[in-house]
Design an enzyme around this catalytic site. Structure first.
Site, PDB file in Angstrom:
ATOM      1  N   GLU A 152      43.686  38.747  37.806  1.00  9.57           N
ATOM      2  CA  GLU A 152      45.124  38.779  37.481  1.00  9.57           C
ATOM      3  C   GLU A 152      45.460  37.942  36.240  1.00  9.57           C
ATOM      4  O   GLU A 152      46.196  36.948  36.307  1.00  9.57           O
ATOM      5  CB  GLU A 152      45.952  38.318  38.673  1.00  9.57           C
ATOM      6  CG  GLU A 152      45.874  39.271  39.842  1.00  9.57           C
ATOM      7  CD  GLU A 152      46.891  38.964  40.935  1.00  9.57           C
ATOM      8  OE1 GLU A 152      47.365  37.822  41.017  1.00  9.57           O
ATOM      9  OE2 GLU A 152      47.209  39.887  41.703  1.00  9.57           O
ATOM     10  N   GLU A 306      44.091  45.157  45.452  1.00  8.96           N
ATOM     11  CA  GLU A 306      44.592  44.215  46.463  1.00  8.96           C
ATOM     12  C   GLU A 306      45.884  44.749  47.043  1.00  8.96           C
ATOM     13  O   GLU A 306      46.705  45.331  46.334  1.00  8.96           O
ATOM     14  CB  GLU A 306      44.912  42.848  45.831  1.00  8.96           C
ATOM     15  CG  GLU A 306      43.730  41.990  45.509  1.00  8.96           C
ATOM     16  CD  GLU A 306      44.193  40.627  44.974  1.00  8.96           C
ATOM     17  OE1 GLU A 306      45.297  40.163  45.328  1.00  8.96           O
ATOM     18  OE2 GLU A 306      43.448  40.033  44.182  1.00  8.96           O
TER      19      GLU A 306
HETATM   20  C1  GAL Z   1      46.983  37.801  44.352  1.00 10.61           C
HETATM   21  C2  GAL Z   1      45.687  37.103  44.014  1.00 10.61           C
HETATM   22  C3  GAL Z   1      44.857  36.807  45.245  1.00 10.61           C
HETATM   23  C4  GAL Z   1      45.717  36.207  46.331  1.00 10.61           C
HETATM   24  C5  GAL Z   1      46.871  37.131  46.616  1.00 10.61           C
HETATM   25  C6  GAL Z   1      47.791  36.636  47.723  1.00 10.61           C
HETATM   26  O1  GAL Z   1      47.918  37.616  43.344  1.00 10.61           O
HETATM   27  O2  GAL Z   1      44.913  37.894  43.146  1.00 10.61           O
HETATM   28  O3  GAL Z   1      43.828  35.909  44.895  1.00 10.61           O
HETATM   29  O4  GAL Z   1      46.171  34.960  45.922  1.00 10.61           O
HETATM   30  O5  GAL Z   1      47.640  37.273  45.460  1.00 10.61           O
HETATM   31  O6  GAL Z   1      48.855  37.529  47.948  1.00 10.61           O
END
Ligand code: GAL
Length: 677
Positions: A152, A306
């Protein structure tokens, strides 16, 4: 070399996995549970820099070796991260100038994550050294299936204002403008005595007594997006050299304003996106994000890298995801062209900031709970869909134009209105198109437009070189275009193009805008349409304009105020096509009707007629078959009349014909063989 045509070969289903944060005794159980959940890929090593290299130059790969070997034994692929997203603490001790500086001149420190200046030579050198070690070590490891560069980019530190950034910003400006004279001209520095006599006087837009030079601000956005991109390229270069057959990605974040993803996407082998919609998000909002991500690489399949299995930890209150939402959201990703869906994270942390972020394996630790069962059911379904879906494409005839550089400029203050929200306005048009069940791409103004029939370009305030010509060519060749108020105002330096708005679009739109009139929240007006398919009175908000016709025809009038009876909606025949303009923000009813009319004018037909609240998409496998996704986002069952022909319901294996019933919040996936079309 890596071939984009063959990756991935099946639908990926996975999760961030951090076994190094847990006792080795738990790992076998992780493998057992992953098999139950149909996990076939995991993102590993994302935040492991401090364990891989506890002291500068001392590398320990034993734990990662064990993890990679364990994954191989269990047939689970590794999306191996380069671990550069969070530098170890020794970096801030040895190289304090690596820590980022905010625009208020505060230095950030370690104790959280992402504490690096993207332009720090120390950070880049150390990151690259680590990446080379990783690439060489796992070059031929059978578990290695994809590289996950950093994590990110820009999420927490999108801009740095340190001295090194100042220095490199000047170099970047020299390459862009060649002479100070050209820079002074582009930045309009005669204004407020800002003229630069020496390059060394130029600074990043740090805190100033009042509003900053807008051209400088836009250039700094460009420079910082490029700086982060250089970090990505520095790592990707090594990975390409050492492992040319392994695909490379980095996880994007929705439409993330600081980073111009259109500029980055060609350097990724596959786009991936992290998607955390609030529980109030409507289906069209997530659909819009998916369509943007798919469009970044011209429609190639992408990954949802994710999502949260249920609650997150970073909002003020963190409700659980409602039970049906997770399945709907996973299948919606597939429906819009994703070839993989992954979660953050596998096992819920015991400590640290994310200990109350949900995970597939909860603090309780077994498979006997709702969230695990749900993830396992989704995994089984994606596995079933995989052979018919993987590699297929969404084909759109409608596109929305979106431009990051325009976004940076149009929301920069002061502006005629601080109520302009570029992504929201794009969303308002997307929403209207989405309910018509048509496929929609989201493309840059420089994209090749010849495949489309209808284009909507909201709030195209900044016209960069070539944009007006691209739009003219599209319309001249028979396309239908709509653009909105406050378009065609400035050039790429955020300088007004003189001679009358909308400047370069004036000929195409056949109008002249004499004045624009941004409204306060209590000011409204109405658009009157006296006849035709749009006939009616529609409340409008945000903005009004004094528009004169120069070849266009009026299709709607302002009802009140000093421009009452003046054009609010116009259309201009241009070559073989039509160029529409709307000088205000209409209510949903007007946008819905206009979107419907434009689709008819452009001969764009819906994928299928479905009741309100049911979303339909279609993925096409070259010359072979089409897969229709019907997603019922409502709380009641709905019926859809299918086109003639026979379909196979891929989740239930039933043969379907005629009318199909879709239960509340359920999804039906139908395969239509080419023989039935
Ligand atoms: C994303 C990040 C992850 C985790 C997640 C939690 O932004 O890439 O590592 O922190 O959020 O929602």
């Amino acid at each position: 070399m890596f071939s984009q045509e063959t990756f991935p070969s099946h639908i990926l289903y996975g999760t961030d996995y951090n076994p190094e944060q847990w006792p080795v005794s738990l790992w076998a159980e992780d493998m057992r549970l992953m098999k139950l959940a149909h996990i076939n890929i995991v993102s590993i090593n994302i935040f492991s820099w401090a364990t891989l290299e506890p002291r500068q130059g001392e590398y320990y790969f034993e734990t990662l070796d064990r993890i990679m070997n364990m994954l191989t034994e269990h047939g689970i692929a590794a999306d191996l991260a380069t671990a550069t997203a969070s530098p170890p603490t020794w970096m801030s001790r040895l190289y304090p100038s690596m820590l980022p500086i905010t625009c208020d001149s505060h230095r950030l420190t370690h104790g959280s994550r992402q504490q690096y200046c993207p332009n720090s030579a120390d950070y880049r050198r150390e990151a690259v050294a680590l990446v080379r070690q990783l690439a060489e070590r796992y070059r031929v490891h059978p578990a290695l299936s994809m590289w996950h560069v950093n994590n990110e980019y820009g999420c927490h530190v999108a801009q740095c204002f340190c001295d090194r950034c100042s220095f490199l910003f000047r170099e970047w400006l020299q390459a862009r403008y060649h002479s100070l004279e050209a820079l002074n001209e582009a930045w309009s520095t005669d204004f407020w005595s800002q003229h630069y006599g020496e390059w060394e006087d130029i600074l990043p837009p740090r805190s100033t007594p009042t509003f900053k030079n807008p051209s400088q601000v836009v250039d700094y956005h460009r420079f910082m997006s490029d700086s982060l991109f250089q970090c990505y390229l520095n790592e990707a270069r090594i990975l390409r050299e050492v492992t040319p057959t392994i695909p490379i990605t980095t996880n994007f974040m929705v439409a993330f304003k600081p980073v111009d993803y259109f500029a980055w996407a060609p350097a990724l082998d596959i786009v991936s996106i992290d998607l955390y919609p609030p529980h109030t998000a409507q289906a069209w909002e997530t659909a819009l994000t998916h369509d943007l991500m798919r469009s970044l690489k011209g429609g190639r399949p992408y990954l949802m890298m994710e999502q949260t299995p249920s609650q997150v930890n970073w909002m003020a209150q963190n409700p659980q995801k409602r039970p049906a939402n997770s399945r709907l959201q996973n299948l919606q990703a597939l429906a819009h062209g994703a070839d993989g869906a992954m979660y953050f994270q596998w096992r819920q942390s015991q400590g640290g900031v994310e200990k109350f972020h949900s995970a597939i394996v909860s603090h309780e630790g077994s498979e006997h709970n709702r969230i695990f069962q749900q993830a396992a059911q989704i995994g089984a379904e994606l596995e079933k869909l995989s052979p018919s879906v993987v590699g297929s494409r969404v084909q759109a005839q409608v596109a929305l134009i979106m431009d990051w550089q325009n976004w940076w400029a149009v929301e920069n203050l002061p502006s005629p209105s601080d109520r302009l929200r570029y992504w929201e306005l794009i969303g308002s048009w997307y929403r209207a198109l989405h309910r018509l069940n048509v496929a929609i791409d989201v493309v840059s103004p420089a994209a090749s437009l010849s495949e489309y029939r209808l284009l909507i370009a909201p709030l195209l305030y900044m016209l960069r070189p070539g944009t007006a010509q691209n739009l003219e060519q599209f319309v001249a060749q028979g396309g239908t275009l709509l653009t909105t108020f406050f378009s065609g105002i400035v050039d790429e330096h955020d300088r007004v193009v003189l001679g009358g708005y909308p400047a370069e679009l004036r000929k195409l739109l056949g109008i002249h805008v004499e004045e624009f009139d941004p409204w306060t929240p209590d000011m409204t007006n109405e658009v009157l349409v006296e006849e035709g398919p749009l006939q009616g009175r529609y409340p409008c908000s945000l903005w009004g304009e004094v528009v004169h016709l120069e070849g266009a025809q009026t299709r709607g009038l302002f009802a009140r105020d000093y421009y009452a009876q003046g054009p609010a909606i116009t259309v201009h025949q241009f070559g073989a096509g039509q160029a529409w303009y709307i000088a205000t923000q209409g209510n949903d009813d007007l946008l819905n009707k206009l979107a419907g009319l434009l689709c008819r004018e452009a001969a764009v037909s819906p994928i299928m007629e479905v009741p309100e609240g049911i979303e339909v998409t279609c993925r096409v496998q070259a010359y072979e078959h089409s897969v229709y996704f019907l997603l019922n986002h409502t709380g009641r069952a709905g019926q859809v009349r299918l086109p003639t022909g026979k379909f196979t319901s891929l989740l239930t294996d039933e043969e379907v014909e005629g009318v199909v019933e879709i239960a509340a919040q359920d999804v039906v996936v139908l395969l239509r063989h080419s023989s039935s079309s």
